[in-house]
Design a protein around this motif. Structure first.
Motif, PDB file in Angstrom:
ATOM      1  N   THR A 165      40.150   0.888   1.494  1.00  0.00           N
ATOM      2  CA  THR A 165      41.523   1.063   1.963  1.00  0.00           C
ATOM      3  C   THR A 165      41.517   0.923   3.491  1.00  0.00           C
ATOM      4  O   THR A 165      40.459   0.816   4.115  1.00  0.00           O
ATOM      5  N   ARG A 192      41.829   9.486   1.496  1.00  0.00           N
ATOM      6  CA  ARG A 192      42.279   8.101   1.234  1.00  0.00           C
ATOM      7  C   ARG A 192      41.197   7.064   1.518  1.00  0.00           C
ATOM      8  O   ARG A 192      41.472   5.986   2.017  1.00  0.00           O
ATOM      9  N   ASP A 196      44.726   4.983  -1.742  1.00  0.00           N
ATOM     10  CA  ASP A 196      45.649   5.427  -0.707  1.00  0.00           C
ATOM     11  C   ASP A 196      46.370   6.733  -1.035  1.00  0.00           C
ATOM     12  O   ASP A 196      47.130   7.229  -0.192  1.00  0.00           O
ATOM     13  N   ASP A 197      46.146   7.266  -2.217  1.00  0.00           N
ATOM     14  CA  ASP A 197      46.925   8.441  -2.613  1.00  0.00           C
ATOM     15  C   ASP A 197      46.083   9.679  -2.893  1.00  0.00           C
ATOM     16  O   ASP A 197      46.621  10.705  -3.312  1.00  0.00           O
ATOM     17  N   HIS A 222      46.816  13.129  -1.518  1.00  0.00           N
ATOM     18  CA  HIS A 222      46.389  13.231  -0.115  1.00  0.00           C
ATOM     19  C   HIS A 222      47.309  14.116   0.723  1.00  0.00           C
ATOM     20  O   HIS A 222      46.881  14.666   1.740  1.00  0.00           O
TER      21      HIS A 222
END
Length: 250
Positions: A165, A192, A196-197, A222
């Motif tokens: 990421t 992340r 991304d989460d 996150h």
């Protein structure tokens, strides 16, 4: 490498190495191609492995890893035995969070997951038992790398760091700073790095002599406001497993 230049054990192991999480079922032709063996050699080795129970053949003719390998793998001290000791503490951690709970060990420059508990509403993770990821991209991996041999850390930081990421640590100087902070606090927070989460909070698990032998983590969204409260919770689970393994803190 030509088949004739490879030893018999190497050819046999290449058949087993043809299987992975992305390829759990393979035809004989698939095995031959992925193992770099002639079809005749692959047929002979697959036959021997199937007869012993290392491979199994289904009704469609595809081959899968057999239960005999699971029986042998269960003898590994860093596998099923460690999992059995840790499971009650992992279950307690899950009941306290209802999020993804993981137990992992280091294998070279990778982290390998040996247990995973997950709830229906937990954040999605790209993890399963037996999965492996580079050490620097996961909480458990950071905990294991930070407490590893200094030579391991230098070797690891000397090679390009894989990125998944925009937040993944790819700078070796930054990674060294993160590892120093993990050693100082005895907890690793990976935010992340793989997706991304998700964010993971991890702590090291120690064996009888104090050496770090595994790491435990919980993975949450996150932006979860509970993250500060999760740190002592994860530490407590790791210390419980460590004590169960025979570790006596100073």
């Amino acid at each position: 490498m030509p088949t004739t230049a490879r030893s018999a054990p190497d050819r046999l192991l290449s058949v087993l190495a043809a299987f992975d999480h992305a390829h759990p079922a393979l035809t004989l032709t698939d095995i031959s191609r992925r193992a770099g063996l002639s079809l005749t050699t692959a047929h002979r080795l697959v036959g021997a492995l199937t007869q012993w129970g290392a491979l199994e053949r289904d009704e469609s003719g595809a081959y899968h890893v057999g239960l005999r390998l699971w029986e042998v793998a269960a003898l590994a001290p860093r596998g099923l035995a460690l999992r059995q000791v840790a499971l009650p503490y992992l279950e307690d951690l899950y009941e306290a969070t209802h999020e993804n709970v993981q137990l992992a060990v280091r294998d070279g420059h990778d982290v390998v997951y040996i247990e995973w508990l997950s709830g229906r509403s937990a954040v999605g993770v790209r993890i399963r038992v037996g999965a492996r990821w580079p050490l620097h991209v996961t909480g458990v991996g950071l905990a294991l790398l930070a407490h590893g041999d200094p030579q391991l850390q230098e070797t690891y930081c000397a090679v390009p760091l894989a990125s998944y990421t925009d937040h993944t640590i790819t700078d070796s100087a930054q990674l060294r700073r993160v590892l120093a902070e993990v050693r100082r606090t005895d907890v690793a927070v990976s935010n992340r790095q793989v997706t991304d989460d998700a964010l993971s909070v991890a702590a090291p698990v120690r064996g009888p002599g104090g050496t770090v032998v595994a790491a435990v983590s919980v993975v949450v969204p996150h932006a979860d406001a509970r993250v500060p409260a999760l740190i002592p919770t994860v530490r407590l689970a790791a210390r419980g497993i460590s004590r169960a393994l025979g570790w006596q803190p100073d």
